[in-house]
Design a protein around this motif. Structure first.
Motif, PDB file in Angstrom:
ATOM      1  N   GLY A  63       2.573   0.035   1.158  1.00 35.19           N
ATOM      2  CA  GLY A  63       1.300  -0.200   0.492  1.00 35.19           C
ATOM      3  C   GLY A  63       1.045   0.771  -0.637  1.00 35.19           C
ATOM      4  O   GLY A  63       0.572   0.377  -1.715  1.00 35.19           O
ATOM      5  N   GLU A  67       1.089  -0.351  -4.824  1.00 35.91           N
ATOM      6  CA  GLU A  67      -0.063  -0.062  -5.669  1.00 35.91           C
ATOM      7  C   GLU A  67       0.347   0.647  -6.954  1.00 35.91           C
ATOM      8  O   GLU A  67      -0.240   0.420  -8.024  1.00 35.91           O
ATOM      9  CB  GLU A  67      -1.053   0.804  -4.878  1.00 35.91           C
ATOM     10  N   ARG A  72       1.564  -6.584  -6.914  1.00 37.24           N
ATOM     11  CA  ARG A  72       1.503  -7.258  -5.620  1.00 37.24           C
ATOM     12  C   ARG A  72       1.904  -8.723  -5.738  1.00 37.24           C
ATOM     13  O   ARG A  72       2.571  -9.266  -4.845  1.00 37.24           O
ATOM     14  CB  ARG A  72       0.073  -7.136  -5.054  1.00 37.24           C
ATOM     15  N   ARG A  73       1.519  -9.367  -6.840  1.00 38.70           N
ATOM     16  CA  ARG A  73       1.794 -10.800  -7.002  1.00 38.70           C
ATOM     17  C   ARG A  73       3.284 -11.109  -7.113  1.00 38.70           C
ATOM     18  O   ARG A  73       3.705 -12.249  -6.929  1.00 38.70           O
ATOM     19  CB  ARG A  73       1.080 -11.335  -8.242  1.00 38.70           C
ATOM     20  N   LEU A 106      -2.876  -4.902   7.615  1.00 37.15           N
ATOM     21  CA  LEU A 106      -3.482  -5.131   6.304  1.00 37.15           C
ATOM     22  C   LEU A 106      -4.104  -3.854   5.754  1.00 37.15           C
ATOM     23  O   LEU A 106      -4.014  -3.563   4.550  1.00 37.15           O
ATOM     24  CB  LEU A 106      -4.532  -6.240   6.396  1.00 37.15           C
ATOM     25  N   THR A 111      -3.763  -4.397   1.426  1.00 37.62           N
ATOM     26  CA  THR A 111      -3.853  -5.745   0.886  1.00 37.62           C
ATOM     27  C   THR A 111      -4.737  -6.581   1.800  1.00 37.62           C
ATOM     28  O   THR A 111      -4.930  -6.233   2.972  1.00 37.62           O
ATOM     29  CB  THR A 111      -2.459  -6.385   0.753  1.00 37.62           C
ATOM     30  N   ASP A 112      -5.289  -7.667   1.265  1.00 35.79           N
ATOM     31  CA  ASP A 112      -6.134  -8.503   2.116  1.00 35.79           C
ATOM     32  C   ASP A 112      -5.376  -9.677   2.723  1.00 35.79           C
ATOM     33  O   ASP A 112      -5.959 -10.485   3.450  1.00 35.79           O
ATOM     34  CB  ASP A 112      -7.362  -9.004   1.350  1.00 35.79           C
ATOM     35  N   TYR A 113      -4.076  -9.769   2.438  1.00 38.52           N
ATOM     36  CA  TYR A 113      -3.272 -10.818   3.071  1.00 38.52           C
ATOM     37  C   TYR A 113      -1.806 -10.410   3.056  1.00 38.52           C
ATOM     38  O   TYR A 113      -1.369  -9.601   2.238  1.00 38.52           O
ATOM     39  CB  TYR A 113      -3.425 -12.163   2.343  1.00 38.52           C
ATOM     40  N   ASP A 115       2.085 -12.332   3.042  1.00 43.31           N
ATOM     41  CA  ASP A 115       2.662 -13.633   2.721  1.00 43.31           C
ATOM     42  C   ASP A 115       3.277 -14.292   3.948  1.00 43.31           C
ATOM     43  O   ASP A 115       3.234 -15.519   4.091  1.00 43.31           O
ATOM     44  CB  ASP A 115       3.715 -13.473   1.623  1.00 43.31           C
TER      45      ASP A 115
END
Length: 326
Positions: A63, A67, A72-73, A106, A111-113, A115
């Motif tokens: 994490g 950052e 993240r995408r 999380l 992150t809030d999700y 994959d």
């Protein structure tokens, strides 16, 4: 790097995944950062971790690095839940434990999700439908985009995947299963892989290099910097017998003939097996990872692939043998 669909889903992942088993434990921030950057620059997207790796430190480190270093995408982050540090109960597949573990993951990942969220192992003490319900809640709540399992044997995977397919729109289909698979461990070919292929579940092989043995580094001695020379020696020792030596010798011979490394040959073999989506590779540093990523341009000739198939062929007896051919 080539991208592949994860099972019968629309999720696409790089055909090599980056494992983080040693992050936060044997692999510090500097080496982890080098690995992540090298992986991303090579077109890698799938990062595999778990809530128990490094006691949670692997997720936290990932994490922090995402950052700072990588958008993240651009990543497909996969984590797991269900293993517990309890000598009396190694796995907890209860809905309460799993969803609490996901929330903690999380938080560490920042992150809030995620994959891909995976059940780390089958829990015989919890009804399977309760365990699977946790996957449904995670996806419908947006905390996970896709769901999978890990270390489920053939009947367990078939039961779980069929249960999820029984009520489309209500249940979340299983996208993946993660299992050990390599030239030294082909046990998944007996029941797990046929079930995965039939049910549209993608296979993510762990330990695709036979716990490091297929690199050839243990042929003559145990290198002092290797896992075999640490407290993980018991993890390596099962693959240091005579049968394994014959397979390793064949891999080295193939590598010499192709002017490449044993690592590349072993990884290319498992990467291109039917049903395999992305072998998950762990490394000590960026240099070691870069060697693994160089396999992208390698496709094994048919004659070499058949020779490796033969020398590593598992023995199948009743009821696994195809009796229709007899």
């Amino acid at each position: 790097m080539e991208q592949r669909h994860l099972g019968s889903t629309g999720l696409r992942v790089s055909r090599i995944g980056l494992g983080t088993l040693t992050w936060g434990r044997d692999t510090g921030e500097h080496d982890a950062a080098g690995q992540l950057k090298a992986f991303w620059e090579a077109g890698g997207t799938l990062i595999d971790t778990a809530d128990v790796y490094g006691g949670g430190d692997a997720e936290y480190l990932l994490g922090q690095l995402v950052e700072r270093l990588v958008p993240r995408r651009d990543l497909v982050i996969a984590t797991k839940a269900g293993s517990v540090p309890d000598p009396d109960r190694r796995f907890d597949g209860s809905r309460g434990h799993l969803l609490a573990a996901l929330d903690a993951s999380l938080d560490r990942l920042g992150t809030d999700y995620v994959d891909l969220w995976q059940i780390h192992a089958f829990d015989a003490e919890t009804p399977l439908d309760e365990t699977l319900q946790a996957l449904d809640i995670a996806v419908t709540s947006g905390r996970a985009r896709y769901a999978g399992v890990s270390n489920f044997c053939g009947w367990q995977l078939a039961k779980a995947a069929t249960w999820q397919l029984a009520s489309p729109g209500i249940r979340t289909r299983l996208a993946s299963t993660q299992m050990e698979y390599s030239l030294l461990q082909r046990g998944v070919e007996r029941e797990v892989l046929p079930a995965a292929l039939d049910l549209g579940v993608g296979l993510l092989p762990s330990s695709p290099l036979g716990r490091g043995v297929l690199t050839g580094k243990y042929r003559h001695a145990t290198p002092p910097e290797s896992r075999g020379a640490t407290d993980m020696a018991m993890f390596v020792e099962p693959y240091l017998d005579g049968a394994a030596s014959r397979v390793v010798d064949a891999v080295v011979t193939a590598a010499d003939g192709l002017a490449t490394s044993p690592l590349a040959v072993a990884l290319a073999w498992v990467r291109d097996r039917p049903g395999v989506v992305a072998p998950v590779v762990g490394a000590r540093n960026a240099q070691q990872l870069t060697e693994a990523l160089s396999v992208e341009g390698l496709s094994l000739p048919d004659e070499i692939r058949r020779a490796l198939d033969d020398v590593s062929a598992p023995v199948h007896h009743y009821p696994d043998q195809d009796w229709s051919t007899l």
